[in-house]
Design an enzyme around this catalytic site. Structure first.
Site, PDB file in Angstrom:
ATOM      1  N   GLN A  62      -1.310   2.322  -3.296  1.00 25.62           N
ATOM      2  CA  GLN A  62      -0.062   1.982  -3.995  1.00 25.62           C
ATOM      3  C   GLN A  62       0.857   3.213  -3.993  1.00 25.62           C
ATOM      4  OE1 GLN A  62      -3.269   0.811  -5.697  1.00 25.62           O
ATOM      5  NE2 GLN A  62      -2.791  -0.806  -4.261  1.00 25.62           N
ATOM      6  N   GLY A  72      -2.657  -2.209   1.457  1.00 22.00           N
ATOM      7  CA  GLY A  72      -2.714  -2.544   2.875  1.00 22.00           C
ATOM      8  C   GLY A  72      -2.236  -1.318   3.618  1.00 22.00           C
ATOM      9  N   HIS A  73      -3.141  -0.632   4.273  1.00 19.45           N
ATOM     10  CA  HIS A  73      -2.807   0.632   4.941  1.00 19.45           C
ATOM     11  C   HIS A  73      -2.926   0.445   6.450  1.00 19.45           C
ATOM     12  CE1 HIS A  73      -3.925   3.025   1.055  1.00 19.45           C
ATOM     13  NE2 HIS A  73      -2.967   2.141   0.873  1.00 19.45           N
ATOM     14  N   LYS A 125       1.180   5.708   4.050  1.00 16.25           N
ATOM     15  CA  LYS A 125       0.031   6.563   3.710  1.00 16.25           C
ATOM     16  C   LYS A 125      -1.082   6.446   4.741  1.00 16.25           C
ATOM     17  CE  LYS A 125      -0.255   4.334  -0.158  1.00 16.25           C
ATOM     18  NZ  LYS A 125       0.988   3.535  -0.147  1.00 16.25           N
ATOM     19  N   ASP A 131       3.478   1.329   0.221  1.00 15.99           N
ATOM     20  CA  ASP A 131       3.811   1.056   1.629  1.00 15.99           C
ATOM     21  C   ASP A 131       4.659   2.145   2.272  1.00 15.99           C
ATOM     22  OD1 ASP A 131       2.466  -1.349   1.305  1.00 15.99           O
ATOM     23  OD2 ASP A 131       4.271  -2.384   0.648  1.00 15.99           O
TER      24      ASP A 131
HETATM   25  P1  GDP Z   1       0.813   2.242   3.354  1.00 20.83           P
HETATM   26  O1  GDP Z   1       0.456   1.125   2.431  1.00 20.83           O
HETATM   27  O2  GDP Z   1       1.481   3.364   2.642  1.00 20.83           O
HETATM   28  O3  GDP Z   1      -0.336   2.722   4.188  1.00 20.83           O
HETATM   29  O4  GDP Z   1       1.902   1.644   4.356  1.00 20.83           O
HETATM   30  P2  GDP Z   1       1.832   0.207   5.106  1.00 20.83           P
HETATM   31  O5  GDP Z   1       0.852   0.283   6.195  1.00 20.83           O
HETATM   32  O6  GDP Z   1       1.687  -0.904   4.129  1.00 20.83           O
HETATM   33  O7  GDP Z   1       3.320   0.085   5.629  1.00 20.83           O
HETATM   34  C1  GDP Z   1       3.880   1.040   6.464  1.00 20.83           C
HETATM   35  C2  GDP Z   1       4.345   0.335   7.738  1.00 20.83           C
HETATM   36  O8  GDP Z   1       5.205   1.203   8.428  1.00 20.83           O
HETATM   37  C3  GDP Z   1       3.222   0.033   8.692  1.00 20.83           C
HETATM   38  O9  GDP Z   1       3.526  -1.141   9.392  1.00 20.83           O
HETATM   39  C4  GDP Z   1       3.206   1.231   9.623  1.00 20.83           C
HETATM   40  O10 GDP Z   1       2.682   0.938  10.892  1.00 20.83           O
HETATM   41  C5  GDP Z   1       4.671   1.533   9.713  1.00 20.83           C
HETATM   42  N1  GDP Z   1       5.049   2.941   9.921  1.00 20.83           N
HETATM   43  C6  GDP Z   1       4.471   4.063   9.408  1.00 20.83           C
HETATM   44  N2  GDP Z   1       5.196   5.144   9.736  1.00 20.83           N
HETATM   45  C7  GDP Z   1       6.252   4.712  10.456  1.00 20.83           C
HETATM   46  C8  GDP Z   1       7.378   5.360  11.060  1.00 20.83           C
HETATM   47  O11 GDP Z   1       7.558   6.574  10.986  1.00 20.83           O
HETATM   48  N3  GDP Z   1       8.278   4.561  11.722  1.00 20.83           N
HETATM   49  C9  GDP Z   1       8.112   3.201  11.821  1.00 20.83           C
HETATM   50  N4  GDP Z   1       9.033   2.505  12.470  1.00 20.83           N
HETATM   51  N5  GDP Z   1       7.056   2.582  11.279  1.00 20.83           N
HETATM   52  C10 GDP Z   1       6.149   3.313  10.587  1.00 20.83           C
HETATM   53  P1  IMO Z   2      -0.271   0.087  -0.696  1.00 20.85           P
HETATM   54  O1  IMO Z   2      -1.524   0.895  -0.958  1.00 20.85           O
HETATM   55  C1  IMO Z   2       3.134  -2.106  -2.292  1.00 20.85           C
HETATM   56  C2  IMO Z   2       2.567  -4.129  -6.133  1.00 20.85           C
HETATM   57  C3  IMO Z   2       2.645  -5.642  -6.056  1.00 20.85           C
HETATM   58  C4  IMO Z   2       3.215  -5.933  -7.433  1.00 20.85           C
HETATM   59  C5  IMO Z   2       2.511  -4.912  -8.303  1.00 20.85           C
HETATM   60  C6  IMO Z   2       1.275  -5.434  -9.011  1.00 20.85           C
HETATM   61  O2  IMO Z   2      -0.348  -0.738   0.527  1.00 20.85           O
HETATM   62  O3  IMO Z   2       0.933   0.955  -0.767  1.00 20.85           O
HETATM   63  P2  IMO Z   2      -1.191  -5.992  -8.199  1.00 20.85           P
HETATM   64  O4  IMO Z   2      -1.685  -6.965  -7.174  1.00 20.85           O
HETATM   65  O5  IMO Z   2      -1.582  -4.588  -7.935  1.00 20.85           O
HETATM   66  O6  IMO Z   2      -1.508  -6.426  -9.595  1.00 20.85           O
HETATM   67  O7  IMO Z   2       0.428  -6.075  -8.077  1.00 20.85           O
HETATM   68  O8  IMO Z   2       2.140  -3.849  -7.446  1.00 20.85           O
HETATM   69  N1  IMO Z   2       1.583  -3.506  -5.199  1.00 20.85           N
HETATM   70  C7  IMO Z   2       1.922  -2.907  -4.058  1.00 20.85           C
HETATM   71  N2  IMO Z   2       3.128  -2.789  -3.449  1.00 20.85           N
HETATM   72  N3  IMO Z   2       2.040  -1.526  -1.745  1.00 20.85           N
HETATM   73  C8  IMO Z   2       0.840  -1.623  -2.350  1.00 20.85           C
HETATM   74  O9  IMO Z   2      -0.246  -0.968  -1.902  1.00 20.85           O
HETATM   75  C9  IMO Z   2       0.738  -2.365  -3.537  1.00 20.85           C
HETATM   76  N4  IMO Z   2      -0.280  -2.682  -4.371  1.00 20.85           N
HETATM   77  C10 IMO Z   2       0.257  -3.368  -5.388  1.00 20.85           C
HETATM   78  O10 IMO Z   2       3.500  -6.062  -5.025  1.00 20.85           O
HETATM   79  O11 IMO Z   2       4.581  -5.644  -7.444  1.00 20.85           O
HETATM   80 MG    MG Z   3       0.728  -0.935   2.247  1.00 22.92          MG
END
Ligand code: GDP
Ligand code: IMO
Ligand code: MG
Length: 425
Positions: free
Chosen positions: A224, A39-40, A15, A12
Protein backbone atom coordinates in the site's frame (compact mmCIF):
# COMPACT_ATOMS: atom_id res chain seq x y z
CA UNK A 1 22.77 -2.74 4.36
CA UNK A 2 19.10 -3.09 5.33
CA UNK A 3 16.70 -1.10 3.16
CA UNK A 4 13.00 -0.36 3.43
CA UNK A 5 11.01 0.42 0.28
CA UNK A 6 7.79 2.26 1.05
CA UNK A 7 5.04 3.88 -1.01
CA UNK A 8 4.63 7.62 -0.44
CA UNK A 9 1.22 8.10 -2.02
CA UNK A 10 -2.01 6.05 -2.03
CA UNK A 11 -0.39 2.83 -3.28
CA UNK A 12 0.64 1.48 -6.70
CA UNK A 13 3.67 3.77 -6.89
CA UNK A 14 5.83 1.08 -8.49
CA UNK A 15 7.19 -0.55 -5.32
CA UNK A 16 7.32 -3.98 -6.97
CA UNK A 17 9.69 -2.73 -9.65
CA UNK A 18 11.96 -0.95 -7.16
CA UNK A 19 12.06 -3.97 -4.83
CA UNK A 20 12.90 -6.25 -7.75
CA UNK A 21 15.83 -4.03 -8.69
CA UNK A 22 17.18 -3.72 -5.15
CA UNK A 23 16.68 -7.43 -4.48
CA UNK A 24 19.68 -8.12 -6.67
CA UNK A 25 21.92 -7.00 -3.80
CA UNK A 26 19.82 -8.45 -0.97
CA UNK A 27 19.83 -11.79 0.82
CA UNK A 28 16.34 -11.59 2.33
CA UNK A 29 13.16 -9.80 1.18
CA UNK A 30 10.37 -9.27 3.72
CA UNK A 31 6.72 -8.24 3.38
CA UNK A 32 5.87 -6.53 6.68
CA UNK A 33 2.20 -5.66 6.34
CA UNK A 34 -1.02 -5.75 4.37
CA UNK A 35 -2.31 -8.78 2.53
CA UNK A 36 -3.57 -9.72 -0.90
CA UNK A 37 -5.01 -6.22 -1.30
CA UNK A 38 -1.51 -5.43 -2.59
CA UNK A 39 -0.63 -5.95 -6.24
CA UNK A 40 3.05 -5.52 -7.03
CA UNK A 41 4.13 -5.74 -10.64
CA UNK A 42 7.54 -6.75 -11.93
CA UNK A 43 8.29 -6.69 -15.66
CA UNK A 44 11.41 -8.41 -16.94
CA UNK A 45 11.75 -8.27 -20.71
CA UNK A 46 8.40 -9.50 -22.03
CA UNK A 47 7.49 -11.31 -18.83
CA UNK A 48 5.09 -9.73 -16.34
CA UNK A 49 4.61 -10.90 -12.77
CA UNK A 50 1.85 -9.56 -10.49
CA UNK A 51 2.42 -10.54 -6.86
CA UNK A 52 -0.07 -10.08 -4.03
CA UNK A 53 1.43 -11.82 -1.01
CA UNK A 54 4.84 -13.05 -2.04
CA UNK A 55 7.58 -10.43 -1.72
CA UNK A 56 8.64 -9.03 -5.10
CA UNK A 57 12.11 -10.46 -4.51
CA UNK A 58 10.64 -13.97 -4.96
CA UNK A 59 11.34 -14.10 -8.65
CA UNK A 60 15.09 -13.77 -8.10
CA UNK A 61 16.56 -17.19 -7.58
CA UNK A 62 18.12 -17.97 -4.22
CA UNK A 63 16.73 -15.01 -2.29
CA UNK A 64 15.09 -15.79 1.07
CA UNK A 65 11.47 -14.58 1.20
CA UNK A 66 9.70 -13.76 4.42
CA UNK A 67 6.03 -13.03 5.11
CA UNK A 68 6.17 -11.40 8.54
CA UNK A 69 3.76 -11.34 11.49
CA UNK A 70 1.64 -8.31 10.57
CA UNK A 71 0.77 -9.62 7.10
CA UNK A 72 -2.73 -11.07 6.79
CA UNK A 73 -2.39 -14.23 4.73
CA UNK A 74 -5.08 -15.49 2.38
CA UNK A 75 -3.84 -19.09 2.07
CA UNK A 76 -5.66 -19.74 -1.21
CA UNK A 77 -4.01 -16.70 -2.84
CA UNK A 78 -0.59 -17.57 -1.43
CA UNK A 79 -0.71 -21.20 -2.59
CA UNK A 80 -1.92 -20.00 -6.01
CA UNK A 81 1.04 -17.65 -6.24
CA UNK A 82 3.58 -20.26 -5.21
CA UNK A 83 2.18 -22.69 -7.80
CA UNK A 84 1.93 -19.98 -10.44
CA UNK A 85 5.61 -19.15 -10.09
CA UNK A 86 6.53 -22.84 -10.14
CA UNK A 87 4.74 -23.22 -13.49
CA UNK A 88 6.93 -20.40 -14.78
CA UNK A 89 10.08 -22.18 -13.60
CA UNK A 90 10.59 -20.28 -10.34
CA UNK A 91 10.67 -22.44 -7.25
CA UNK A 92 10.43 -21.19 -3.69
CA UNK A 93 11.37 -24.54 -2.16
CA UNK A 94 13.37 -24.02 1.02
CA UNK A 95 13.44 -20.22 0.74
CA UNK A 96 9.93 -19.06 1.68
CA UNK A 97 9.08 -18.55 5.35
CA UNK A 98 5.75 -17.44 6.80
CA UNK A 99 5.34 -16.08 10.30
CA UNK A 100 3.52 -18.39 12.69
CA UNK A 101 1.93 -15.23 14.13
CA UNK A 102 0.53 -13.98 10.82
CA UNK A 103 -3.25 -13.87 10.79
CA UNK A 104 -5.27 -15.85 8.28
CA UNK A 105 -7.90 -14.44 5.92
CA UNK A 106 -10.77 -16.90 5.52
CA UNK A 107 -13.92 -16.91 3.38
CA UNK A 108 -16.07 -15.18 5.99
CA UNK A 109 -13.69 -12.19 6.03
CA UNK A 110 -14.05 -11.68 2.28
CA UNK A 111 -17.82 -12.17 2.49
CA UNK A 112 -18.11 -9.58 5.27
CA UNK A 113 -15.89 -7.11 3.38
CA UNK A 114 -18.10 -7.45 0.30
CA UNK A 115 -21.47 -7.31 2.10
CA UNK A 116 -20.47 -4.31 4.18
CA UNK A 117 -19.21 -2.38 1.17
CA UNK A 118 -22.41 -3.17 -0.76
CA UNK A 119 -24.54 -2.05 2.17
CA UNK A 120 -22.76 1.30 2.44
CA UNK A 121 -23.77 2.56 -0.99
CA UNK A 122 -22.25 6.00 -1.56
CA UNK A 123 -20.43 5.86 1.79
CA UNK A 124 -18.40 2.80 0.81
CA UNK A 125 -14.63 2.93 1.21
CA UNK A 126 -13.89 1.22 -2.08
CA UNK A 127 -11.91 -1.63 -0.52
CA UNK A 128 -10.33 -4.37 -2.58
CA UNK A 129 -12.84 -6.88 -1.06
CA UNK A 130 -9.96 -9.12 -0.07
CA UNK A 131 -11.20 -9.46 3.53
CA UNK A 132 -8.43 -7.23 4.87
CA UNK A 133 -10.46 -5.03 7.25
CA UNK A 134 -12.48 -7.90 8.79
CA UNK A 135 -9.33 -10.00 9.27
CA UNK A 136 -7.43 -7.20 11.02
CA UNK A 137 -10.56 -6.51 13.09
CA UNK A 138 -10.53 -10.15 14.26
CA UNK A 139 -6.83 -9.79 15.08
CA UNK A 140 -7.50 -6.78 17.30
CA UNK A 141 -10.58 -8.46 18.77
CA UNK A 142 -8.46 -11.57 19.52
CA UNK A 143 -11.09 -14.19 20.40
CA UNK A 144 -12.08 -15.01 16.80
CA UNK A 145 -8.64 -14.72 15.26
CA UNK A 146 -6.99 -17.54 13.31
CA UNK A 147 -3.22 -17.46 12.95
CA UNK A 148 -0.85 -19.48 10.80
CA UNK A 149 0.24 -21.43 13.91
CA UNK A 150 -3.37 -22.66 14.29
CA UNK A 151 -2.86 -24.80 11.19
CA UNK A 152 -0.53 -26.98 13.26
CA UNK A 153 -3.40 -28.34 15.36
CA UNK A 154 -6.30 -29.07 13.03
CA UNK A 155 -8.67 -30.65 15.61
CA UNK A 156 -8.32 -27.54 17.80
CA UNK A 157 -8.78 -25.29 14.76
CA UNK A 158 -11.96 -27.14 13.70
CA UNK A 159 -13.33 -26.71 17.20
CA UNK A 160 -12.56 -23.00 17.11
CA UNK A 161 -14.03 -22.57 13.63
CA UNK A 162 -17.33 -24.04 14.84
CA UNK A 163 -17.67 -21.14 17.28
CA UNK A 164 -16.35 -18.47 14.92
CA UNK A 165 -18.35 -19.49 11.83
CA UNK A 166 -21.56 -19.81 13.88
CA UNK A 167 -20.98 -16.25 15.14
CA UNK A 168 -20.17 -14.86 11.68
CA UNK A 169 -23.22 -16.58 10.16
CA UNK A 170 -25.51 -15.02 12.75
CA UNK A 171 -24.05 -11.55 12.27
CA UNK A 172 -24.02 -11.68 8.47
CA UNK A 173 -27.56 -13.06 8.36
CA UNK A 174 -28.87 -10.43 10.78
CA UNK A 175 -27.14 -7.49 9.12
CA UNK A 176 -27.25 -8.42 5.46
CA UNK A 177 -29.60 -11.41 5.19
CA UNK A 178 -26.62 -13.50 4.05
CA UNK A 179 -26.80 -17.25 3.52
CA UNK A 180 -24.78 -19.23 6.10
CA UNK A 181 -21.27 -20.41 5.27
CA UNK A 182 -20.52 -24.07 5.87
CA UNK A 183 -18.09 -24.66 8.70
CA UNK A 184 -17.23 -28.07 7.23
CA UNK A 185 -16.21 -26.51 3.92
CA UNK A 186 -14.02 -23.93 5.66
CA UNK A 187 -12.45 -26.56 7.96
CA UNK A 188 -11.80 -28.79 4.95
CA UNK A 189 -10.05 -25.99 3.06
CA UNK A 190 -7.97 -25.31 6.19
CA UNK A 191 -6.82 -28.95 6.13
CA UNK A 192 -5.56 -28.43 2.57
CA UNK A 193 -3.90 -25.11 3.43
CA UNK A 194 -2.22 -26.67 6.48
CA UNK A 195 -0.71 -29.47 4.41
CA UNK A 196 0.94 -26.95 2.10
CA UNK A 197 1.79 -24.12 4.48
CA UNK A 198 2.68 -25.63 7.88
CA UNK A 199 6.12 -26.74 6.58
CA UNK A 200 6.81 -23.07 5.66
CA UNK A 201 5.56 -21.61 8.94
CA UNK A 202 8.14 -20.51 11.47
CA UNK A 203 9.29 -17.83 13.93
CA UNK A 204 10.24 -15.19 11.37
CA UNK A 205 11.28 -12.64 14.03
CA UNK A 206 13.99 -15.07 15.11
CA UNK A 207 14.91 -15.76 11.49
CA UNK A 208 15.30 -12.03 10.76
CA UNK A 209 17.40 -11.37 13.86
CA UNK A 210 19.63 -14.31 12.98
CA UNK A 211 20.02 -12.87 9.48
CA UNK A 212 20.93 -9.48 10.96
CA UNK A 213 23.42 -11.17 13.28
CA UNK A 214 24.99 -12.94 10.31
CA UNK A 215 25.40 -9.62 8.46
CA UNK A 216 22.88 -10.43 5.73
CA UNK A 217 21.26 -7.66 3.69
CA UNK A 218 17.54 -7.39 4.29
CA UNK A 219 15.08 -5.60 2.02
CA UNK A 220 11.76 -4.65 3.61
CA UNK A 221 8.92 -4.34 1.10
CA UNK A 222 6.12 -2.00 2.07
CA UNK A 223 2.64 -2.64 0.73
CA UNK A 224 0.00 0.00 0.00
CA UNK A 225 1.17 3.58 0.58
CA UNK A 226 1.88 5.90 3.50
CA UNK A 227 -1.34 7.86 2.93
CA UNK A 228 -3.32 4.62 3.38
CA UNK A 229 -1.78 4.07 6.84
CA UNK A 230 -4.49 3.24 9.40
CA UNK A 231 -3.20 5.75 11.96
CA UNK A 232 -1.40 8.34 9.84
CA UNK A 233 -3.27 8.24 6.53
CA UNK A 234 -6.53 9.74 5.34
CA UNK A 235 -8.78 7.79 7.71
CA UNK A 236 -11.33 6.27 7.16
CA UNK A 237 -10.23 6.02 3.49
CA UNK A 238 -7.22 3.92 4.42
CA UNK A 239 -6.35 0.27 4.74
CA UNK A 240 -6.38 -1.57 8.08
CA UNK A 241 -2.63 -1.78 8.65
CA UNK A 242 0.25 0.60 9.30
CA UNK A 243 1.28 0.75 5.69
CA UNK A 244 3.82 3.57 6.10
CA UNK A 245 7.32 2.60 7.17
CA UNK A 246 6.15 3.15 10.76
CA UNK A 247 4.58 -0.30 10.42
CA UNK A 248 7.91 -2.00 9.78
CA UNK A 249 9.12 -2.46 13.38
CA UNK A 250 5.81 -3.71 14.74
CA UNK A 251 5.14 -5.62 11.53
CA UNK A 252 8.18 -7.85 11.67
CA UNK A 253 9.83 -7.39 15.05
CA UNK A 254 12.88 -5.58 13.69
CA UNK A 255 13.53 -2.18 15.29
CA UNK A 256 13.60 0.87 13.03
CA UNK A 257 17.22 1.57 13.97
CA UNK A 258 18.27 -1.67 12.24
CA UNK A 259 17.17 -0.19 8.92
CA UNK A 260 19.97 1.74 7.23
CA UNK A 261 18.02 3.36 4.45
CA UNK A 262 14.41 4.20 3.65
CA UNK A 263 13.57 4.60 -0.03
CA UNK A 264 10.23 6.23 -0.75
CA UNK A 265 8.53 5.36 -4.03
CA UNK A 266 6.29 7.91 -5.75
CA UNK A 267 4.90 8.38 -9.20
CA UNK A 268 5.72 11.56 -11.13
CA UNK A 269 1.99 12.26 -10.68
CA UNK A 270 -0.53 10.90 -8.17
CA UNK A 271 -3.10 8.10 -8.31
CA UNK A 272 -5.65 6.72 -5.93
CA UNK A 273 -8.07 3.78 -6.11
CA UNK A 274 -11.08 3.73 -3.85
CA UNK A 275 -12.81 6.64 -2.15
CA UNK A 276 -11.45 9.61 -0.18
CA UNK A 277 -10.19 13.16 -0.73
CA UNK A 278 -7.56 13.69 -3.41
CA UNK A 279 -6.69 17.41 -3.69
CA UNK A 280 -4.75 17.24 -6.97
CA UNK A 281 -7.18 14.90 -8.76
CA UNK A 282 -7.79 15.70 -12.42
CA UNK A 283 -11.19 14.28 -13.21
CA UNK A 284 -10.84 15.57 -16.77
CA UNK A 285 -8.87 15.09 -20.00
CA UNK A 286 -5.51 15.33 -18.23
CA UNK A 287 -6.47 12.60 -15.77
CA UNK A 288 -7.75 10.49 -18.64
CA UNK A 289 -4.49 11.03 -20.58
CA UNK A 290 -2.43 9.85 -17.61
CA UNK A 291 -4.73 6.86 -16.98
CA UNK A 292 -4.50 5.61 -20.56
CA UNK A 293 -0.81 6.35 -21.09
CA UNK A 294 0.21 4.96 -17.68
CA UNK A 295 -2.19 1.98 -17.86
CA UNK A 296 -3.62 3.12 -14.56
CA UNK A 297 -5.94 0.22 -13.85
CA UNK A 298 -5.62 -1.75 -10.59
CA UNK A 299 -3.26 -4.74 -10.45
CA UNK A 300 -5.53 -6.44 -7.91
CA UNK A 301 -9.05 -5.35 -8.87
CA UNK A 302 -8.70 -3.93 -12.40
CA UNK A 303 -10.51 -0.73 -11.27
CA UNK A 304 -9.59 2.49 -13.12
CA UNK A 305 -7.32 4.54 -10.87
CA UNK A 306 -8.12 8.19 -10.17
CA UNK A 307 -5.28 10.33 -11.54
CA UNK A 308 -3.94 13.79 -10.76
CA UNK A 309 -0.90 16.04 -10.52
CA UNK A 310 2.07 15.31 -8.27
CA UNK A 311 1.17 16.35 -4.74
CA UNK A 312 4.33 17.64 -3.07
CA UNK A 313 2.55 18.39 0.22
CA UNK A 314 1.38 14.79 0.55
CA UNK A 315 4.73 13.33 -0.55
CA UNK A 316 6.69 15.57 1.85
CA UNK A 317 4.46 14.40 4.71
CA UNK A 318 5.09 10.74 3.85
CA UNK A 319 8.82 11.46 3.68
CA UNK A 320 8.69 13.03 7.16
CA UNK A 321 6.71 10.29 8.91
CA UNK A 322 8.58 7.58 7.03
CA UNK A 323 12.13 8.83 7.71
CA UNK A 324 12.71 8.62 3.96
CA UNK A 325 16.27 9.24 2.74
CA UNK A 326 15.71 9.25 -1.00
CA UNK A 327 13.01 8.95 -3.60
CA UNK A 328 12.39 6.57 -6.46
CA UNK A 329 10.27 8.56 -8.94
CA UNK A 330 8.39 6.25 -11.29
CA UNK A 331 6.36 6.81 -14.46
CA UNK A 332 8.16 9.94 -15.66
CA UNK A 333 7.57 8.60 -19.20
CA UNK A 334 3.80 8.71 -18.65
CA UNK A 335 3.89 12.52 -18.56
CA UNK A 336 5.52 12.76 -22.01
CA UNK A 337 3.32 14.69 -24.41
CA UNK A 338 1.56 16.92 -21.87
CA UNK A 339 2.17 20.58 -22.80
CA UNK A 340 2.22 22.04 -19.31
CA UNK A 341 2.85 20.13 -16.11
CA UNK A 342 1.76 21.14 -12.66
CA UNK A 343 3.33 20.49 -9.28
CA UNK A 344 1.45 21.11 -6.05
CA UNK A 345 3.84 22.80 -3.59
CA UNK A 346 1.28 23.91 -0.95
CA UNK A 347 -2.40 23.86 -0.09
CA UNK A 348 -4.66 26.73 0.61
CA UNK A 349 -6.98 25.87 3.49
CA UNK A 350 -9.50 28.43 4.65
CA UNK A 351 -7.45 31.24 3.18
CA UNK A 352 -4.15 30.12 4.74
CA UNK A 353 -1.23 28.59 2.86
CA UNK A 354 -0.25 25.23 4.38
CA UNK A 355 2.70 22.97 3.54
CA UNK A 356 2.15 20.34 6.25
CA UNK A 357 -0.26 17.69 4.99
CA UNK A 358 -3.46 17.51 7.05
CA UNK A 359 -4.24 13.79 7.24
CA UNK A 360 -7.60 14.60 8.83
CA UNK A 361 -10.04 14.17 5.97
CA UNK A 362 -12.36 16.99 6.95
CA UNK A 363 -9.47 19.42 6.74
CA UNK A 364 -7.98 17.75 3.67
CA UNK A 365 -11.33 18.06 1.88
CA UNK A 366 -10.99 21.84 2.20
CA UNK A 367 -7.50 21.94 0.71
CA UNK A 368 -7.07 23.75 -2.63
CA UNK A 369 -3.77 22.91 -4.30
CA UNK A 370 -1.30 25.72 -4.95
CA UNK A 371 0.41 24.81 -8.22
CA UNK A 372 3.59 25.70 -10.01
CA UNK A 373 3.50 25.30 -13.79
CA UNK A 374 6.43 23.71 -15.60
CA UNK A 375 6.90 23.06 -19.32
CA UNK A 376 6.38 19.53 -20.57
CA UNK A 377 8.39 17.58 -23.16
CA UNK A 378 7.53 15.59 -26.28
CA UNK A 379 10.62 13.46 -26.73
CA UNK A 380 10.32 9.70 -26.11
CA UNK A 381 12.27 9.11 -22.88
CA UNK A 382 11.56 5.38 -22.53
CA UNK A 383 15.01 4.43 -23.84
CA UNK A 384 17.01 6.86 -21.71
CA UNK A 385 19.55 5.13 -19.51
CA UNK A 386 21.17 8.14 -17.81
CA UNK A 387 19.73 11.28 -16.25
CA UNK A 388 21.69 13.47 -18.69
CA UNK A 389 19.90 11.88 -21.65
CA UNK A 390 16.54 13.23 -20.45
CA UNK A 391 15.25 16.42 -22.08
CA UNK A 392 16.00 19.54 -20.03
CA UNK A 393 12.32 20.01 -19.17
CA UNK A 394 12.16 16.49 -17.73
CA UNK A 395 15.35 17.05 -15.71
CA UNK A 396 13.96 20.33 -14.38
CA UNK A 397 10.70 18.65 -13.42
CA UNK A 398 12.55 15.97 -11.41
CA UNK A 399 14.79 18.56 -9.73
CA UNK A 400 11.80 20.69 -8.75
CA UNK A 401 10.19 17.68 -7.08
CA UNK A 402 13.40 17.18 -5.10
CA UNK A 403 13.15 20.82 -4.03
CA UNK A 404 9.54 20.55 -2.89
CA UNK A 405 9.80 17.20 -1.16
CA UNK A 406 13.19 17.91 0.39
CA UNK A 407 15.07 14.69 -0.37
CA UNK A 408 17.15 13.62 -3.37
CA UNK A 409 15.74 11.39 -6.11
CA UNK A 410 17.95 8.34 -6.62
CA UNK A 411 15.94 6.45 -9.25
CA UNK A 412 13.78 7.58 -12.12
CA UNK A 413 11.38 5.22 -13.91
CA UNK A 414 10.98 5.65 -17.68
CA UNK A 415 8.96 2.50 -18.38
CA UNK A 416 7.60 -0.61 -16.66
CA UNK A 417 10.57 -2.87 -17.37
CA UNK A 418 13.32 -3.64 -14.89
CA UNK A 419 15.75 -2.16 -17.40
CA UNK A 420 13.79 1.11 -17.76
CA UNK A 421 15.09 2.63 -14.55
CA UNK A 422 17.65 5.41 -14.43
CA UNK A 423 19.95 5.53 -11.44
CA UNK A 424 20.35 9.26 -10.80
CA UNK A 425 23.67 10.48 -9.46
P1 GDP B 1 3.05 -1.27 -6.63
O1 GDP B 1 1.76 -1.71 -6.02
O2 GDP B 1 3.61 -0.08 -5.94
O3 GDP B 1 4.06 -2.37 -6.74
O4 GDP B 1 2.69 -0.80 -8.11
P2 GDP B 1 1.74 -1.59 -9.17
O5 GDP B 1 2.46 -2.75 -9.69
O6 GDP B 1 0.39 -1.82 -8.60
O7 GDP B 1 1.52 -0.46 -10.25
C1 GDP B 1 2.59 0.13 -10.91
C2 GDP B 1 2.39 -0.07 -12.41
O8 GDP B 1 3.25 0.80 -13.09
C3 GDP B 1 2.75 -1.46 -12.88
O9 GDP B 1 1.93 -1.80 -13.96
C4 GDP B 1 4.20 -1.32 -13.32
O10 GDP B 1 4.57 -2.26 -14.29
C5 GDP B 1 4.19 0.06 -13.89
N1 GDP B 1 5.44 0.83 -13.80
C6 GDP B 1 6.35 0.86 -12.79
N2 GDP B 1 7.28 1.79 -13.04
C7 GDP B 1 6.97 2.37 -14.21
C8 GDP B 1 7.55 3.42 -14.99
O11 GDP B 1 8.55 4.03 -14.63
N3 GDP B 1 6.91 3.75 -16.17
C9 GDP B 1 5.78 3.10 -16.59
N4 GDP B 1 5.23 3.48 -17.74
N5 GDP B 1 5.24 2.10 -15.89
C10 GDP B 1 5.80 1.75 -14.71
P1 IMO C 1 -0.29 -1.81 -3.34
O1 IMO C 1 0.59 -2.57 -2.37
C1 IMO C 1 -3.62 0.92 -3.99
C2 IMO C 1 -6.86 0.82 -1.05
C3 IMO C 1 -8.19 0.34 -1.60
C4 IMO C 1 -9.13 1.14 -0.73
C5 IMO C 1 -8.43 1.13 0.62
C6 IMO C 1 -8.92 0.05 1.57
O2 IMO C 1 -0.50 -2.53 -4.61
O3 IMO C 1 0.19 -0.41 -3.50
P2 IMO C 1 -8.55 -2.58 1.69
O4 IMO C 1 -8.88 -3.66 0.71
O5 IMO C 1 -7.11 -2.51 2.04
O6 IMO C 1 -9.43 -2.60 2.89
O7 IMO C 1 -8.92 -1.20 0.91
O8 IMO C 1 -7.06 0.92 0.35
N1 IMO C 1 -5.71 -0.11 -1.27
C7 IMO C 1 -4.79 0.07 -2.21
N2 IMO C 1 -4.70 1.01 -3.19
N3 IMO C 1 -2.64 -0.01 -3.85
C8 IMO C 1 -2.72 -0.94 -2.87
O9 IMO C 1 -1.72 -1.81 -2.62
C9 IMO C 1 -3.84 -0.95 -2.03
N4 IMO C 1 -4.24 -1.72 -0.99
C10 IMO C 1 -5.38 -1.19 -0.53
O10 IMO C 1 -8.32 0.65 -2.96
O11 IMO C 1 -9.17 2.46 -1.18
MG1 MG D 1 -0.20 -2.14 -6.59
Amino acid sequence: MNICVVGLQWGDEGKGKVVDILAEDSDVVVRYGGGSNAGHTVVIGDERFALHLLPSGSIRDGIVCVIASAVVVDPAVLIGEIDGLKQRGITLDGRLFISENAHVVLDYHKREDQLREESLGKQKLGTTIRGIGPCYADKVGRSHAVRMSDFRDLPALSEKLRTVVAYKNKVLAALYGAKPLSVETIAESCRRYAERLVPLTTDTTRLLHQAIGAGKSILFEGAQGSLLDLDHGTFPYVTSSNSSSLGLPSGCGVPARRVDKYIGVAKAYTTRVGAGPFPTEQDNETGQYIREKGHEYGTTTGRPRRCGWFDGVAAAYSVRIGSVDSLALMHLDTLTGLKELRLCRAYEIEGQEETFFPANVDRLAKARPVYEGLPGWDEDISRATTFDELPTAAQDYVRRIEGIVGVPIGMVGVGPKRSQTIIKP
